[in-house]
Design a protein around this motif. Sequence first.
Motif, mmCIF file in Angstrom:
data_model
loop_
_atom_site.group_PDB
_atom_site.id
_atom_site.type_symbol
_atom_site.label_atom_id
_atom_site.label_comp_id
_atom_site.label_asym_id
_atom_site.label_seq_id
_atom_site.Cartn_x
_atom_site.Cartn_y
_atom_site.Cartn_z
ATOM 1 N N GLY A 175 0.805 -1.207 0.000
ATOM 2 C CA GLY A 175 0.000 0.000 0.000
ATOM 3 C C GLY A 175 0.840 1.259 0.000
ATOM 4 N N PRO A 176 0.200 2.425 -0.160
ATOM 5 C CA PRO A 176 0.936 3.689 -0.235
ATOM 6 C C PRO A 176 1.808 3.968 0.982
ATOM 7 C CG PRO A 176 -1.325 3.986 -0.969
ATOM 8 C CD PRO A 176 -1.245 2.612 -0.410
ATOM 9 N N HIS A 177 1.315 3.674 2.203
ATOM 10 C CA HIS A 177 2.111 3.953 3.395
ATOM 11 C C HIS A 177 3.378 3.091 3.433
ATOM 12 C CE1 HIS A 177 -1.694 5.782 4.679
ATOM 13 N NE2 HIS A 177 -0.970 6.487 5.529
ATOM 14 N N THR A 178 3.231 1.824 3.058
ATOM 15 C CA THR A 178 4.394 0.940 3.050
ATOM 16 C C THR A 178 5.400 1.364 1.988
ATOM 17 O OG1 THR A 178 3.050 -0.903 3.841
ATOM 18 C CG2 THR A 178 5.154 -1.449 2.789
ATOM 19 N N ILE A 179 4.917 1.744 0.819
ATOM 20 C CA ILE A 179 5.810 2.206 -0.251
ATOM 21 C C ILE A 179 6.566 3.461 0.201
ATOM 22 C CG2 ILE A 179 5.855 3.218 -2.570
ATOM 23 C CD1 ILE A 179 3.600 1.308 -3.323
ATOM 24 N N CYS A 180 5.867 4.372 0.874
ATOM 25 C CA CYS A 180 6.534 5.589 1.365
ATOM 26 C C CYS A 180 7.622 5.237 2.369
ATOM 27 C CB CYS A 180 5.506 6.525 1.997
ATOM 28 S SG CYS A 180 4.398 7.304 0.812
ATOM 29 N N TRP A 181 7.355 4.248 3.222
ATOM 30 C CA TRP A 181 8.355 3.837 4.205
ATOM 31 C C TRP A 181 9.595 3.287 3.514
ATOM 32 C CZ3 TRP A 181 10.914 -0.631 5.689
ATOM 33 C CH2 TRP A 181 11.519 -0.612 6.948
ATOM 34 N N HIS A 182 9.415 2.461 2.503
ATOM 35 C CA HIS A 182 10.560 1.900 1.774
ATOM 36 C C HIS A 182 11.302 2.977 0.984
ATOM 37 C CE1 HIS A 182 10.207 -2.433 2.498
ATOM 38 N NE2 HIS A 182 8.899 -2.247 2.542
ATOM 39 N N LEU A 183 10.570 3.951 0.439
ATOM 40 C CA LEU A 183 11.239 5.052 -0.259
ATOM 41 C C LEU A 183 12.150 5.816 0.698
ATOM 42 C CD1 LEU A 183 8.379 6.518 -2.509
ATOM 43 C CD2 LEU A 183 10.465 5.382 -3.307
ATOM 44 N N ALA A 184 11.665 6.044 1.919
ATOM 45 C CA ALA A 184 12.468 6.789 2.893
ATOM 46 C C ALA A 184 13.631 5.967 3.417
ATOM 47 C CB ALA A 184 11.569 7.236 4.054
ATOM 48 N N GLN A 185 13.400 4.666 3.679
ATOM 49 C CA GLN A 185 14.442 3.833 4.263
ATOM 50 C C GLN A 185 15.505 3.425 3.257
ATOM 51 O OE1 GLN A 185 14.679 2.927 7.575
ATOM 52 N NE2 GLN A 185 12.978 4.342 7.914
ATOM 53 N N ARG A 230 9.338 -5.684 8.631
ATOM 54 C CA ARG A 230 8.121 -5.177 7.991
ATOM 55 C C ARG A 230 7.495 -4.083 8.849
ATOM 56 N NH1 ARG A 230 2.674 -6.104 8.555
ATOM 57 N NH2 ARG A 230 1.388 -6.098 6.668
ATOM 58 N N PRO A 231 7.399 -2.835 8.357
ATOM 59 C CA PRO A 231 6.799 -1.759 9.151
ATOM 60 C C PRO A 231 5.301 -2.001 9.325
ATOM 61 C CG PRO A 231 7.154 -1.017 6.901
ATOM 62 C CD PRO A 231 7.788 -2.375 7.002
ATOM 63 N N HIS A 232 4.797 -1.659 10.500
ATOM 64 C CA HIS A 232 3.386 -1.884 10.794
ATOM 65 C C HIS A 232 2.692 -0.529 10.923
ATOM 66 C CE1 HIS A 232 -0.227 -3.736 12.329
ATOM 67 N NE2 HIS A 232 0.342 -4.932 12.256
ATOM 68 N N ARG A 233 1.622 -0.354 10.168
ATOM 69 C CA ARG A 233 0.953 0.947 10.128
ATOM 70 C C ARG A 233 0.402 1.346 11.490
ATOM 71 N NH1 ARG A 233 -3.897 2.627 5.894
ATOM 72 N NH2 ARG A 233 -4.131 4.798 6.571
ATOM 73 N N SER A 234 -0.192 0.401 12.223
ATOM 74 C CA SER A 234 -0.788 0.726 13.513
ATOM 75 C C SER A 234 0.259 1.035 14.577
ATOM 76 C CB SER A 234 -1.670 -0.428 13.996
ATOM 77 O OG SER A 234 -0.893 -1.575 14.254
ATOM 78 N N LEU A 235 1.526 0.765 14.289
ATOM 79 C CA LEU A 235 2.609 1.031 15.238
ATOM 80 C C LEU A 235 3.417 2.262 14.829
ATOM 81 C CD1 LEU A 235 3.913 -2.641 15.698
ATOM 82 C CD2 LEU A 235 2.308 -1.390 17.159
ATOM 83 N N GLY A 236 2.839 3.106 13.989
ATOM 84 C CA GLY A 236 3.570 4.285 13.532
ATOM 85 C C GLY A 236 4.730 3.940 12.634
ATOM 86 N N ARG A 237 4.565 2.901 11.811
ATOM 87 C CA ARG A 237 5.572 2.406 10.873
ATOM 88 C C ARG A 237 6.773 1.800 11.597
ATOM 89 N NH1 ARG A 237 2.096 1.636 7.572
ATOM 90 N NH2 ARG A 237 3.742 0.900 6.194
ATOM 91 N N SER A 238 6.619 1.455 12.857
ATOM 92 C CA SER A 238 7.658 0.720 13.573
ATOM 93 C C SER A 238 7.459 -0.768 13.311
ATOM 94 C CB SER A 238 7.564 1.010 15.070
ATOM 95 O OG SER A 238 8.505 0.241 15.791
#
Length: 386
Positions: free
Chosen positions: A84-94, A283-291
Amino acid sequence: MSRARLVITAVVVEGRTHADVAAQYGLSRSWVTRLVARYRAEGPAAFEARSRRPNTTPTAISPEVVELVVNLRSELAAQGLDAGPHTICWHLAQRHQITVSPATVRRRLVELGLVEANPKKRPRSSYTRFEADLPNECWQSDFCRWALADGSTVEVITWLDDCSRYALSVTAHRRITGPIAAATFDHTCADHGIPASTLTDNAMVYTTRLSGGKGGRNALESRLAALGVAQKNSKPNCPTTCGKVERFQQTLKKWLKARTPPHSLDQLQTQIDEFTRTYNHHRPHRSLGRSTPAAAYTRLPKATPHQNSDRTHYRVRRDRIDKSGTVTIRHNGKLHHIGIGRAHKHTPVILLVDGTHTRVIDHTTGELLRQPHLDPTRDHQPRHKN
């Protein structure tokens, strides 16, 4: 005729003032002035409609970033992971040190036809959400089925921490039974400590509370009571109560589906172990603030069971002595036989159960027939023990 042509004609041909024309057509005077100036500079081309699109878009992402978004989407989906978009954004940043908003990523995915609409999906706002405050405050558990390469079906049981979503234990078995559920709980406690409570559905491997009181506590219920762990169960036909572990199982199945079907239980367990490491640590978790669940599980102190002064299981059973003079009772999920004597065959009795102490009373006369202290290690209870 367009309104622009009427305005220009009124000013240029009729010789009317800009203010007069603006008042007649409900326009601003400045817009009429700009339109007339455009006509004098461009001629009839001023009558054509013009795009309102801005000349520049400072927030637009470059084609290179769009390509990265598409590649990440394909890569994550191929691995059976959330894309999803949030996960893709996390990978783009990391991975690429690029900051993009999830809304921008979603727009690009929609424009490229990479998002499937799901109008029947229940909105998140309709759910009543709850979450434990500390790790080990509540463990959720459930089991699901999975098929091996030969088509045979096996079952996978999960113990998941409610607060951190940390997958404490995920193991595959031919079939989940009461003893297996209790054993996996014990192994999980040995690795991660004893929880304050558990939350499961009403499957018989977890609880016998809906069995009419005939079976007594099963192995897991007895174990939880002995440890002082509060046992919580969802309402019948209400799977969303255990939604976190249900969602985990969906994620697990999606990941397994993207891989070669295993030929044995050991191969399936190897795949599950690989997924669990990825889920917990990478794997970042959305409900954990991407932690990650592992980070969330380790950063807070662990909850422990509350003290419980009365852990004895009391129950009343009505039964009938069989033709061999025996009555049966379940303890820790195992069936035990109590011999009364053939002289009492077919006699209706009442069993008053106080933990391992049982009183067998003749239902008709009230006579105490036997009061043994149950030996959990023996199937048939010796007659000489009362």
